[in-house]
Design a protein around this motif. Structure first.
Motif, PDB file in Angstrom:
ATOM      1  N   VAL A 188     -45.245 -36.116 -13.167  1.00  0.00           N
ATOM      2  CA  VAL A 188     -45.459 -35.410 -11.902  1.00  0.00           C
ATOM      3  C   VAL A 188     -44.159 -35.404 -11.094  1.00  0.00           C
ATOM      4  CG1 VAL A 188     -46.727 -35.423  -9.707  1.00  0.00           C
ATOM      5  CG2 VAL A 188     -47.891 -36.089 -11.836  1.00  0.00           C
ATOM      6  N   GLY A 189     -43.832 -34.259 -10.518  1.00  0.00           N
ATOM      7  CA  GLY A 189     -42.743 -34.177  -9.548  1.00  0.00           C
ATOM      8  C   GLY A 189     -43.303 -34.250  -8.135  1.00  0.00           C
ATOM      9  N   VAL A 190     -42.620 -34.951  -7.244  1.00  0.00           N
ATOM     10  CA  VAL A 190     -43.088 -35.141  -5.872  1.00  0.00           C
ATOM     11  C   VAL A 190     -42.076 -34.546  -4.902  1.00  0.00           C
ATOM     12  CG1 VAL A 190     -43.696 -36.825  -4.093  1.00  0.00           C
ATOM     13  CG2 VAL A 190     -44.382 -37.221  -6.469  1.00  0.00           C
ATOM     14  N   LYS A 191     -42.495 -33.546  -4.152  1.00  0.00           N
ATOM     15  CA  LYS A 191     -41.621 -32.926  -3.152  1.00  0.00           C
ATOM     16  C   LYS A 191     -41.167 -33.969  -2.138  1.00  0.00           C
ATOM     17  CE  LYS A 191     -41.464 -29.099   0.179  1.00  0.00           C
ATOM     18  NZ  LYS A 191     -42.203 -27.945   0.754  1.00  0.00           N
ATOM     19  N   ASP A 192     -39.906 -33.896  -1.751  1.00  0.00           N
ATOM     20  CA  ASP A 192     -39.306 -34.951  -0.937  1.00  0.00           C
ATOM     21  C   ASP A 192     -39.646 -34.851   0.548  1.00  0.00           C
ATOM     22  OD1 ASP A 192     -37.821 -37.305  -0.756  1.00  0.00           O
ATOM     23  OD2 ASP A 192     -35.984 -36.223  -0.228  1.00  0.00           O
ATOM     24  N   THR A 197     -36.273 -30.415  -1.352  1.00  0.00           N
ATOM     25  CA  THR A 197     -36.905 -29.588  -0.327  1.00  0.00           C
ATOM     26  C   THR A 197     -35.821 -29.019   0.579  1.00  0.00           C
ATOM     27  OG1 THR A 197     -38.447 -29.594   1.566  1.00  0.00           O
ATOM     28  CG2 THR A 197     -37.210 -31.602   1.177  1.00  0.00           C
ATOM     29  N   THR A 198     -36.136 -27.934   1.267  1.00  0.00           N
ATOM     30  CA  THR A 198     -35.250 -27.501   2.342  1.00  0.00           C
ATOM     31  C   THR A 198     -35.322 -28.531   3.478  1.00  0.00           C
ATOM     32  OG1 THR A 198     -36.952 -26.206   3.459  1.00  0.00           O
ATOM     33  CG2 THR A 198     -35.677 -25.094   1.743  1.00  0.00           C
ATOM     34  N   GLU A 199     -34.456 -28.407   4.437  1.00  0.00           N
ATOM     35  CA  GLU A 199     -34.389 -29.346   5.565  1.00  0.00           C
ATOM     36  C   GLU A 199     -35.738 -29.409   6.295  1.00  0.00           C
ATOM     37  OE1 GLU A 199     -31.456 -29.954   9.477  1.00  0.00           O
ATOM     38  OE2 GLU A 199     -31.765 -27.970   8.581  1.00  0.00           O
ATOM     39  N   PHE A 200     -36.382 -30.562   6.195  1.00  0.00           N
ATOM     40  CA  PHE A 200     -37.708 -30.779   6.787  1.00  0.00           C
ATOM     41  C   PHE A 200     -38.710 -29.700   6.371  1.00  0.00           C
ATOM     42  CE2 PHE A 200     -34.834 -32.949   9.837  1.00  0.00           C
ATOM     43  CZ  PHE A 200     -35.314 -34.239   9.637  1.00  0.00           C
ATOM     44  N   ALA A 201     -38.443 -29.089   5.221  1.00  0.00           N
ATOM     45  CA  ALA A 201     -39.313 -28.029   4.673  1.00  0.00           C
ATOM     46  C   ALA A 201     -39.400 -26.812   5.581  1.00  0.00           C
ATOM     47  CB  ALA A 201     -40.713 -28.565   4.369  1.00  0.00           C
ATOM     48  N   SER A 249     -40.401 -25.497  -1.293  1.00  0.00           N
ATOM     49  CA  SER A 249     -40.685 -26.358  -2.450  1.00  0.00           C
ATOM     50  C   SER A 249     -39.777 -25.975  -3.622  1.00  0.00           C
ATOM     51  CB  SER A 249     -42.160 -26.241  -2.836  1.00  0.00           C
ATOM     52  OG  SER A 249     -43.001 -26.525  -1.746  1.00  0.00           O
ATOM     53  N   SER A 250     -38.482 -25.937  -3.345  1.00  0.00           N
ATOM     54  CA  SER A 250     -37.500 -25.435  -4.305  1.00  0.00           C
ATOM     55  C   SER A 250     -37.463 -26.244  -5.589  1.00  0.00           C
ATOM     56  CB  SER A 250     -36.113 -25.453  -3.657  1.00  0.00           C
ATOM     57  OG  SER A 250     -36.125 -24.892  -2.375  1.00  0.00           O
ATOM     58  N   GLY A 251     -37.284 -27.565  -5.443  1.00  0.00           N
ATOM     59  CA  GLY A 251     -37.143 -28.414  -6.615  1.00  0.00           C
ATOM     60  C   GLY A 251     -38.399 -28.474  -7.455  1.00  0.00           C
ATOM     61  N   SER A 252     -39.553 -28.489  -6.808  1.00  0.00           N
ATOM     62  CA  SER A 252     -40.811 -28.546  -7.568  1.00  0.00           C
ATOM     63  C   SER A 252     -40.991 -27.300  -8.415  1.00  0.00           C
ATOM     64  CB  SER A 252     -41.990 -28.711  -6.606  1.00  0.00           C
ATOM     65  OG  SER A 252     -42.021 -30.011  -6.057  1.00  0.00           O
ATOM     66  N   ALA A 253     -40.739 -26.124  -7.825  1.00  0.00           N
ATOM     67  CA  ALA A 253     -40.881 -24.880  -8.581  1.00  0.00           C
ATOM     68  C   ALA A 253     -39.920 -24.839  -9.759  1.00  0.00           C
ATOM     69  CB  ALA A 253     -40.658 -23.689  -7.663  1.00  0.00           C
TER      70      ALA A 253
END
Length: 423
Positions: free
Chosen positions: A70-74, A118-122, A143-147
């Motif tokens: 699983v990847g977890v968005k930061d 993630t982008t800055e504070f999403a 959610s850049s990294g997750s995608a």
């Protein structure tokens, strides 16, 4: 050549349950894929392979997620990994506890592979992640990294969050499935919440069934089996939405192709536009998002301004001076549309609408326009994007399936039907 990393979560889970695949072997395959691809894609911001291997050894293969990586968005806290929220303010920060969604992931047997960019504070400045299908293009955001991690087979599933279009749009840009559940279905405790009225935790995967499996395990809900064929074709409302003027030529062409494919598959189709009053959400949504975010960033804006991006400060500092009545009016507009959405769906099972204006934009300085997403986020309804074709540069296009709040299992099932109809 061993390509275990290509397995979907449901396929891997079945192989593990049948004794054909060991959790450690699945995790090692994903670790190897991350090592090979992440230097170029840059999906992960924190990743500790030795800790991942230890977690794989502890994972219960009989649990609902049974060793699935699983990847977890930061923007979700993790007790064993740094959590930076996409901001230098939190460089090296280690929370004491996991976010609830992460805790339930581990309890269900999921193996956390790392934190995704993630982008800055999403909400603002993008990170370094690139679209794995064309490194010159954005993967979308926030959610850049997750995608990117899911699309590039580094993990089969990952968390995303959405305040405007941060699950659906990047999933569409990267050619995968994105699922934004009904508002509040997945608990937000331990998330860096920006907008109390909008922020929603969701998931990304390479199949609709994987989304149902992952989100159901985390939320403690039975979201059904989207692979099970329904007893009848759906009744679908084709909804261009008030954002249709933002559609690029590739989405205009896709729209006609989608309608034809759904009709051939037996769907009962009707044109369905939302009431004119929903057009007010074009202004209400950004008012809610910006004002709630500005107040949520109270500590950062009052004590750490030099470490905030210029774009964030330009967007949110002025909102602190806006009168509270402006937010109250926007929330009133949103609530009125939420109440009116049920009648707007009368006679259909789901709406089908674009996932994004077009292909992923070139460059990584902008994550794309959420024009086709903010409406549904504000309405708090479940949305699923599925791959639906390619644009002129060969990058993916998606189509979005939207349903009634709380009707998540049905929306997932119809999304799988739509995906199959589109071929």
């Amino acid at each position: 050549m061993d390509e275990t990393w290509r397995l979907t979560a449901t396929a891997a889970r079945a192989a593990i349950a049948a004794g054909r695949l060991a959790v450690e072997d699945l995790v090692e395959a994903c670790l190897a894929r991350i090592a090979a691809r992440d230097p170029a894609v840059r999906a992960f911001v924190a990743h500790e392979p030795d800790s991942v291997r230890a977690a794989a050894r502890r994972a219960d293969p009989s649990a609902p997620l049974g060793g699935i990586p699983v990847g977890v968005k930061d923007v979700l806290d993790t007790a064993d990994l740094p959590t930076g929220y996409g901001s230098p303010i939190y460089a090296g920060f280690r929370p004491r506890a996991d976010a609830a969604a992460v805790a339930w992931t581990r309890r269900a047997g999921g193996v956390v592979m790392g934190k995704t960019v993630t982008t800055e504070f999403a909400v603002r400045t993008p990170g370094p992640t690139r679209n794995p299908l064309n490194l010159a293009h954005t993967p979308g955001g926030s959610s850049s990294g997750s995608a990117a991690a899911v699309a590039d087979f580094m993990v089969p599933v990952a968390f995303g969050t959405q305040t405007a279009g941060s699950i659906i749009r990047p999933a569409a840009y990267c050619g995968i499935v994105g699922y934004k559940p009904s508002f509040g279905m997945i608990a937000r405790a331990g998330m860096k919440v920006m907008s109390e009225s909008l922020d929603t935790i969701g998931v990304m995967a390479r199949s609709v069934a994987d989304c149902a499996l992952f989100a159901g395990a985390v939320a403690g809900r039975d979201l059904g089996d989207p692979e099970r064929a329904p007893s009848r074709p759906p009744r679908i409302g084709l909804c261009r939405s008030p954002s249709w003027p933002a559609a690029l030529p590739e989405t205009v062409a896709l729209w006609d192709d989608v309608a034809a494919a759904l009709a051939r598959a037996g769907a009962a189709l009707v044109e369905r536009e939302l009431p004119a009053s929903f057009g007010a959400l074009v202004e209400a949504h950004p008012t809610i998002m910006v004002m709630e975010t500005a107040h949520a960033l109270g500590w950062e804006l009052t004590t750490c301004q030099p470490l905030l991006s210029a774009a964030l400060k330009e967007r949110h500092l002025p909102a602190l001076a806006w009168p509270r009545e402006r937010l109250d009016e926007a929330l009133k507009v949103a609530q009125g549309c939420i109440l009116a959405f049920g009648p707007a769906l009368e006679g259909v099972d789901v709406l089908v609408t674009p996932s994004a204006p077009g292909e992923a934009p070139e460059g990584i300085g902008w994550t794309g326009d959420p024009a086709f997403n903010f409406l549904w986020t504000t309405l708090r309804v479940p949305c699923v994007t599925v791959p639906a074709g390619l644009g002129p540069r060969g990058l993916p296009l998606g189509i979005q399936i939207v349903g009634r709040q709380g009707d998540d299992a049905a929306v997932l099932a119809w999304a799988r039907w739509v995906q199959a109809a589109l071929g």
